[in-house]
Design an enzyme around this catalytic site. Sequence first.
Site, PDB file in Angstrom:
ATOM      1  N   GLU A  88       0.854  -1.188   0.000  1.00  9.86           N
ATOM      2  CA  GLU A  88       0.000   0.000   0.000  1.00  9.86           C
ATOM      3  C   GLU A  88       0.888   1.235   0.000  1.00  9.86           C
ATOM      4  O   GLU A  88       1.856   1.274   0.754  1.00  9.86           O
ATOM      5  CB  GLU A  88      -0.909   0.034   1.228  1.00  9.86           C
ATOM      6  CG  GLU A  88      -1.930   1.159   1.106  1.00  9.86           C
ATOM      7  CD  GLU A  88      -2.928   1.200   2.280  1.00  9.86           C
ATOM      8  OE1 GLU A  88      -2.802   0.414   3.230  1.00  9.86           O
ATOM      9  OE2 GLU A  88      -3.815   2.045   2.217  1.00  9.86           O
ATOM     10  N   GLY A 105       2.847   2.591  10.736  1.00 15.72           N
ATOM     11  CA  GLY A 105       2.546   1.819  11.938  1.00 15.72           C
ATOM     12  C   GLY A 105       2.409   0.327  11.684  1.00 15.72           C
ATOM     13  O   GLY A 105       3.076  -0.485  12.311  1.00 15.72           O
ATOM     14  N   ALA A 106       1.545  -0.024  10.739  1.00 13.75           N
ATOM     15  CA  ALA A 106       1.299  -1.427  10.449  1.00 13.75           C
ATOM     16  C   ALA A 106       0.487  -1.521   9.171  1.00 13.75           C
ATOM     17  O   ALA A 106      -0.003  -0.511   8.674  1.00 13.75           O
ATOM     18  CB  ALA A 106       0.548  -2.092  11.600  1.00 13.75           C
ATOM     19  N   MET A 107       0.359  -2.752   8.660  1.00 11.08           N
ATOM     20  CA  MET A 107      -0.316  -2.933   7.377  1.00 11.08           C
ATOM     21  C   MET A 107      -1.211  -4.159   7.409  1.00 11.08           C
ATOM     22  O   MET A 107      -0.793  -5.235   7.829  1.00 11.08           O
ATOM     23  CB  MET A 107       0.751  -3.049   6.277  1.00 11.08           C
ATOM     24  CG  MET A 107       0.169  -3.195   4.887  1.00 11.08           C
ATOM     25  SD  MET A 107      -0.840  -1.753   4.429  1.00 11.08           S
ATOM     26  CE  MET A 107      -2.067  -2.549   3.416  1.00 11.08           C
ATOM     27  N   GLU A 108      -2.426  -3.961   6.906  1.00 11.70           N
ATOM     28  CA  GLU A 108      -3.500  -4.949   7.052  1.00 11.70           C
ATOM     29  C   GLU A 108      -3.529  -6.026   5.966  1.00 11.70           C
ATOM     30  O   GLU A 108      -4.601  -6.595   5.706  1.00 11.70           O
ATOM     31  CB  GLU A 108      -4.840  -4.211   7.052  1.00 11.70           C
ATOM     32  CG  GLU A 108      -5.267  -3.577   5.701  1.00 11.70           C
ATOM     33  CD  GLU A 108      -4.922  -2.112   5.549  1.00 11.70           C
ATOM     34  OE1 GLU A 108      -3.976  -1.639   6.212  1.00 11.70           O
ATOM     35  OE2 GLU A 108      -5.589  -1.419   4.749  1.00 11.70           O
ATOM     36  N   HIS A 144      -6.881  -2.214  14.998  1.00 14.00           N
ATOM     37  CA  HIS A 144      -7.083  -1.485  13.745  1.00 14.00           C
ATOM     38  C   HIS A 144      -6.805  -2.388  12.539  1.00 14.00           C
ATOM     39  O   HIS A 144      -7.640  -2.499  11.640  1.00 14.00           O
ATOM     40  CB  HIS A 144      -6.161  -0.258  13.727  1.00 14.00           C
ATOM     41  CG  HIS A 144      -6.259   0.562  12.485  1.00 14.00           C
ATOM     42  ND1 HIS A 144      -7.052   1.689  12.401  1.00 14.00           N
ATOM     43  CD2 HIS A 144      -5.673   0.425  11.274  1.00 14.00           C
ATOM     44  CE1 HIS A 144      -6.943   2.200  11.192  1.00 14.00           C
ATOM     45  NE2 HIS A 144      -6.104   1.452  10.483  1.00 14.00           N
ATOM     46  N   GLU A 145      -5.654  -3.026  12.529  1.00 14.80           N
ATOM     47  CA  GLU A 145      -5.296  -3.852  11.366  1.00 14.80           C
ATOM     48  C   GLU A 145      -6.233  -5.056  11.269  1.00 14.80           C
ATOM     49  O   GLU A 145      -6.645  -5.437  10.177  1.00 14.80           O
ATOM     50  CB  GLU A 145      -3.840  -4.308  11.442  1.00 14.80           C
ATOM     51  CG  GLU A 145      -2.812  -3.184  11.599  1.00 14.80           C
ATOM     52  CD  GLU A 145      -2.971  -2.034  10.632  1.00 14.80           C
ATOM     53  OE1 GLU A 145      -3.455  -2.242   9.503  1.00 14.80           O
ATOM     54  OE2 GLU A 145      -2.615  -0.892  11.012  1.00 14.80           O
ATOM     55  N   GLU A 157     -10.003   3.845   6.071  1.00 11.85           N
ATOM     56  CA  GLU A 157      -9.210   4.296   7.210  1.00 11.85           C
ATOM     57  C   GLU A 157     -10.039   5.008   8.283  1.00 11.85           C
ATOM     58  O   GLU A 157      -9.934   4.710   9.467  1.00 11.85           O
ATOM     59  CB  GLU A 157      -8.046   5.181   6.743  1.00 11.85           C
ATOM     60  CG  GLU A 157      -7.006   4.443   5.892  1.00 11.85           C
ATOM     61  CD  GLU A 157      -6.413   3.213   6.571  1.00 11.85           C
ATOM     62  OE1 GLU A 157      -6.584   3.047   7.799  1.00 11.85           O
ATOM     63  OE2 GLU A 157      -5.780   2.401   5.859  1.00 11.85           O
TER      64      GLU A 157
HETATM   65  N1  TRP Z   1      -3.127   0.894   5.659  1.00 12.77           N
HETATM   66  C1  TRP Z   1      -2.234   0.999   6.780  1.00 12.77           C
HETATM   67  C2  TRP Z   1      -3.108   1.235   8.002  1.00 12.77           C
HETATM   68  O1  TRP Z   1      -3.590   2.265   8.267  1.00 12.77           O
HETATM   69  C3  TRP Z   1      -1.215   2.070   6.722  1.00 12.77           C
HETATM   70  C4  TRP Z   1      -0.345   2.205   5.545  1.00 12.77           C
HETATM   71  C5  TRP Z   1      -0.611   2.828   4.401  1.00 12.77           C
HETATM   72  C6  TRP Z   1       1.003   1.866   5.445  1.00 12.77           C
HETATM   73  N2  TRP Z   1       0.481   2.919   3.605  1.00 12.77           N
HETATM   74  C7  TRP Z   1       1.493   2.344   4.236  1.00 12.77           C
HETATM   75  C8  TRP Z   1       1.844   1.210   6.293  1.00 12.77           C
HETATM   76  C9  TRP Z   1       2.817   2.219   3.870  1.00 12.77           C
HETATM   77  C10 TRP Z   1       3.172   1.068   5.910  1.00 12.77           C
HETATM   78  C11 TRP Z   1       3.654   1.591   4.722  1.00 12.77           C
HETATM   79  O2  TRP Z   1      -3.450   0.374   8.696  1.00 12.77           O
HETATM   80 ZN    ZN Z   2      -5.658   1.603   8.550  1.00  8.29          ZN
END
Ligand code: TRP
Ligand code: ZN
Length: 879
Positions: free
Chosen positions: A127, A267-270, A303-304, A326
């Site tokens: 993402e 922070g993190a990625m889903e 959140h994730e 989001e």
């Molecule tokens: N979709 C992720 C979240 O909000 C965040 C996110 C978007 C992200 N782009 C990213 C994380 C690039 C890492 C790198 O949960």
């Molecule tokens: Zn998110």
Amino acid sequence: MRSDTGQVFRLEDYRPSDYLIPLTHLDFDLSPEATLVTAELTFERRAGVADTAPVVLDGDGLELVGLAIDGKPAKPGDFEATPDLLTVKPPRAKRFVLTIGTRLSPQTNTQLMGLYRSNGVYCTQCEAEGFRRITYFLDRPDILSIYSVRMEAPKKDAPLLLSNGNPGAHGDLDGERHYAEWNDPFPKPSYLFALVAGDLGSIRSHFVTKSGRRVELGIFVEHGKEARAVYAMDALKRSMCWDEEKFGREYDLDVFNIVAVSDFNMGAMENKGLNVFNDKYVLADEETATDADYANIEAVIAHEYFHNWTGNRITCRDWFQLCLKEGLTVFRDHEFSADQRSRAVKRIAEVRTLRAHQFPEDQGPLAHPVRPRRYREINNFYTATVYEKGSEVVRMVSTILGEDAFRRGMDLYFERHDGEAATVEDFLKVFEDVSGQDLSQFSLWYNQAGTPNLTVKTSHDPASAELILDIEQSVPPTPNESRKRLMHIPLAFGLVGSNGHDAAYTSAEGATVENGVIHIRKRRHQVRFGGFPQRPVVSLNRGFSAPITLSVQQRSEDRIFLARHDDDLYSRWQALNTLFTDALIAASRQKRGGKTPKFNAGTIALAGAIAEDETLEPAYRALALALPGEADIAREIGSNIDPDAIFEAREALVSAIAAANGETFAELYEKLSDKAPFSPDAANAGRRALRNVLLDYLSAGGDPTRAADQYRTATNMTDRAGALTVLAHRHGGSKVSTAALTAFEKHYGPDPLVMDKWFMIQATVPGPETVESVAALMEHKRFSIANPNRVRALVGTFAIANQTGFNRRDGAGYRLFGETVLKVEKRNPQVAARLATALRSWRSFEPERQEQARIVLAGIASTPGLSADLRDIVERTLA
Ligand code: TRP
Ligand code: ZN
């Protein structure tokens, strides 16, 4: 680094693609500098599209090493390839297969987008547009495809091979190698693809869904840190349970894996079934993590996880709709944390965050609607507006409809749009359909930037026994939106009688008033409440029902009364906070005029009374006693800011409160010093928070003994970091402070996440010398410009949270910052651009500082070869 094409993307230009990709098979032969990716993509031409329409695929810095069309090697005239684009002449058939070979170098990928390596672990971040750094693709969120993945690697380097979905075949290969296959049955957009391969430790557990399906859970971390993932696992299970109970959402795969990595842009990625986390949002134990870390981990894990339904099962049609996943998912994680902890405390913390991050964005050069209409670089739109204001907008839908209708709307959303790439219009429509309400005026919250203001004048007419509110709304202009339309603002309120409880009105005219909410829809409303022979005290925007600013003329006695008695705990906090803010603004004016500030004795006494009020939970009292920060005060002042005067004014109020309530605070501090075994739960965390706030007041007089004692006897990181902060900020340069900083460094040196606290504490030491100490710390052996967490802890924190240091009058803070942004940009433009947003409020300072900031911004803007990410931010900031 992708150069800036200057291209602008517009919402109104959305057009479905000519082709779909129903099936995607990916094969990875992993190697640090020459990973081979073979993508077998099944294309389908959309009905009505000419069979001559070229297949145009996105790439980003790719090296094409092979291309076949329906299994036959492509001929030179059949395609055209650049690192950023692959155009293929399509076969006649409606359905065909392209086999695309690319070669990647994860080891040297410093942007941390696409496939990269963190501490030797292969991982991906796709993402928003990182998948195109792996293979050529229709890299847009409305292309949903069913993925199967095969990967192979040397067993020794990568005993662990993970991807999305459910595990398939795996086994050994010749030459000490092995392979694994993964199949994800749910169609997904490319940004949710993930792969992880490496040597990691893990903790495992399982969860049985409400319909009885067993889900295997795994959290993967660096070897030796497994015990620090236990809290995250617990948070995950609580999240899974909560989503079933509150939203009826069950998990859908056989496995759910989380991997913690130490080099991560956000922070993190889903990613579907394989969330990848910044390790700071996974790892915690009492020795290394603060209570704030625990709360963040709980929130980010939730959140994730919640994205699985709001984001993954229903995704976004295009990136303009980012808030659809989001904002909604932040709303869901806020509600989760409110249910797990204290709702009032959580709400206050949310409002503080929104005001600290979203308000300045909305009131500065980077302002944009929750759903932007144009962007140059989508990475720069993962903002507080999209996330936090986006969540507030969902909260308002819930306020307007009521909890039951909101839930029915969400049910309909899941039912109607499961498996689709949806829009904000789709989202609003389900709520209109279940409630019969017209949300067209409300939809402005998505489309119009800027923080609305309500000016409210109250009056009381004893003759008619009416309480009258004259309310006027305005929305300030923002970049490219000079004329604003009138909004629908749900304003929760209460009319508080002299007994301290809400008084019932007998009539309400001038606006729709329902369930404790006034619906503001026009520029002006005169709202008349009948049944008040005595004047009640007005409590407005209860629970922060709308993300607005309020200008209410209200006497201090009324505010003090609300701070003591309002039935709504959020509003009690708000009343006190307004009292403090007004006092601090006045005091900073006095400081600037060379006068000694004077404070209202009632306000000072109130602080002591609240500290002692046992009917309030400690966490709440901690928030009440934490004065508005320097940046909060600056934001309220708005322009011509002198951060030094604000700092001194705030210190004066701290001293005044400490002097008047010293004994109360000292007694309470002792009482809270229990040595019960550590527990990270909200009640215990609240006690520690209150104790640390008290420690700060008690140290304001200059005696470091108490802080030194707390540092020495601390048995957890919250107490230790709290004490170290007081030592470094209030007693900097003293023997005890230096000794504590040295001891901390010696003890925690090998632990990067803990060292981040050490960097942060020093980056936030108030005063002009911190510029030099931050510059020196950048040379520290534990600092690394290559690691986003280190950069954010030291330089990001300095810029965001050190008003007097960063905004030093001679501009040295800005210059150090500007140089660092450019250094970071060489490796990682996304992190650099985000960092640079710390300069967004430059125009609100007094002229000298403004000029220094402008010079630095202009210097960045004129740097040759600037990335699209940084150019976009800097040019908008200067515009
Ligand atoms: N979709 C992720 C979240 O909000 C965040 C996110 C978007 C992200 N782009 C990213 C994380 C690039 C890492 C790198 O949960
Ligand atoms: Zn998110």
